[in-house]
Design an enzyme around this catalytic site. Structure first.
Site, PDB file in Angstrom:
ATOM      1  N   GLN A 114       0.848  -1.193   0.000  1.00 49.50           N
ATOM      2  CA  GLN A 114       0.000   0.000   0.000  1.00 49.50           C
ATOM      3  C   GLN A 114       0.892   1.255   0.000  1.00 49.50           C
ATOM      4  OE1 GLN A 114      -1.935   1.107   3.808  1.00 49.50           O
ATOM      5  NE2 GLN A 114      -3.871   1.144   2.687  1.00 49.50           N
ATOM      6  N   HIS A 162       3.383   1.343   8.242  1.00 53.54           N
ATOM      7  CA  HIS A 162       2.682   0.402   9.128  1.00 53.54           C
ATOM      8  C   HIS A 162       2.619  -0.997   8.535  1.00 53.54           C
ATOM      9  CE1 HIS A 162      -0.676   2.024   6.601  1.00 53.54           C
ATOM     10  NE2 HIS A 162      -1.167   0.801   6.677  1.00 53.54           N
ATOM     11  N   GLU A 219      -1.903  -1.973  12.021  1.00 54.26           N
ATOM     12  CA  GLU A 219      -3.298  -1.822  11.613  1.00 54.26           C
ATOM     13  C   GLU A 219      -3.939  -3.205  11.623  1.00 54.26           C
ATOM     14  OE1 GLU A 219      -3.600  -0.059   7.693  1.00 54.26           O
ATOM     15  OE2 GLU A 219      -5.700  -0.635   7.480  1.00 54.26           O
TER      16      GLU A 219
END
Ligand code: V0V
Ligand code: CO
Length: 140
Positions: A61, A85, A135
């Site tokens: 991402q 993350h 996350e």
């Protein structure tokens, strides 16, 4: 220490990488990974625009900041581009949050919120995971 009957997560859902120039980074990653992005989305509530690449059953991402006062904007100003993350895929974000809260882990989000792709997400403070922002992602 861990209970094999209660796995915390089923997979790494994605690795989030903060970038200064989303278009340039997406082009570079397309060449490096040898495949085009599978998704692009602005998530105003998180202050980001993302580009997703599929790798096996997981994603990379790329994250561009929607402004300097967003989480990713502040990260870029302080630390520069790089890994932001690690996202763990879980069956039930609310239940995973309860488990972590019960273990005394410092949370960022007390309740689940909407992520990209129609997912439900929640963030756990980096202090709990040795300096890595975590996350939790529930699909569907
Ligand atoms: C900040 N710090 C980090 C960090 N961001 N450490 C590891 N990884 C990160 N990503 C450290 C920072 O270096 C400082 O360490 C300390 O935390 C406080 O930094 P700060 O700049 O004052 O930041 P805060 O405390 O205002 O905010 C940090 C947190 C914030 C993690 C609480 O970024 C946050 O709420 N993040 C969750 C939301 C988010 O990141 N959204 C963007 C992705 P020292 O200097 O004190 O040692 S959205 C997404 O992934 C979506 C939509 C999706 O997947 O679907
Ligand atoms: Co993410």
């Amino acid at each position: 220490m861990s209970d094999p009957a209660l796995p915390f997560a089923t997979a790494i859902d994605h690795i989030g990488i903060a970038v200064d120039d989303l278009d340039a980074a997406a082009e570079q990653y397309r060449n490096l990974l040898g495949a085009g992005p599978v998704h692009r989305e602005r998530v105003e509530s998180q202050g980001v625009e993302e580009v997703l690449f599929r790798v096996g059953d997981s994603y990379v991402q790329l994250l561009g900041a929607l402004g300097p006062e967003t989480a990713v904007g502040k990260f870029l100003a302080k630390r520069g581009e790089g890994m932001h993350h690690v996202a763990y895929r879980v069956d039930d974000v609310a239940a995973a949050l309860d488990t972590l809260r019960g273990a005394g882990v410092r949370l960022v989000d007390e309740t689940p919120r909407p992520g990209s792709r129609g997912t439900t997400i929640a963030f756990v403070h980096p202090s709990a995971f040795r300096g890595v922002l975590v996350e939790l992602v529930q699909e569907g």
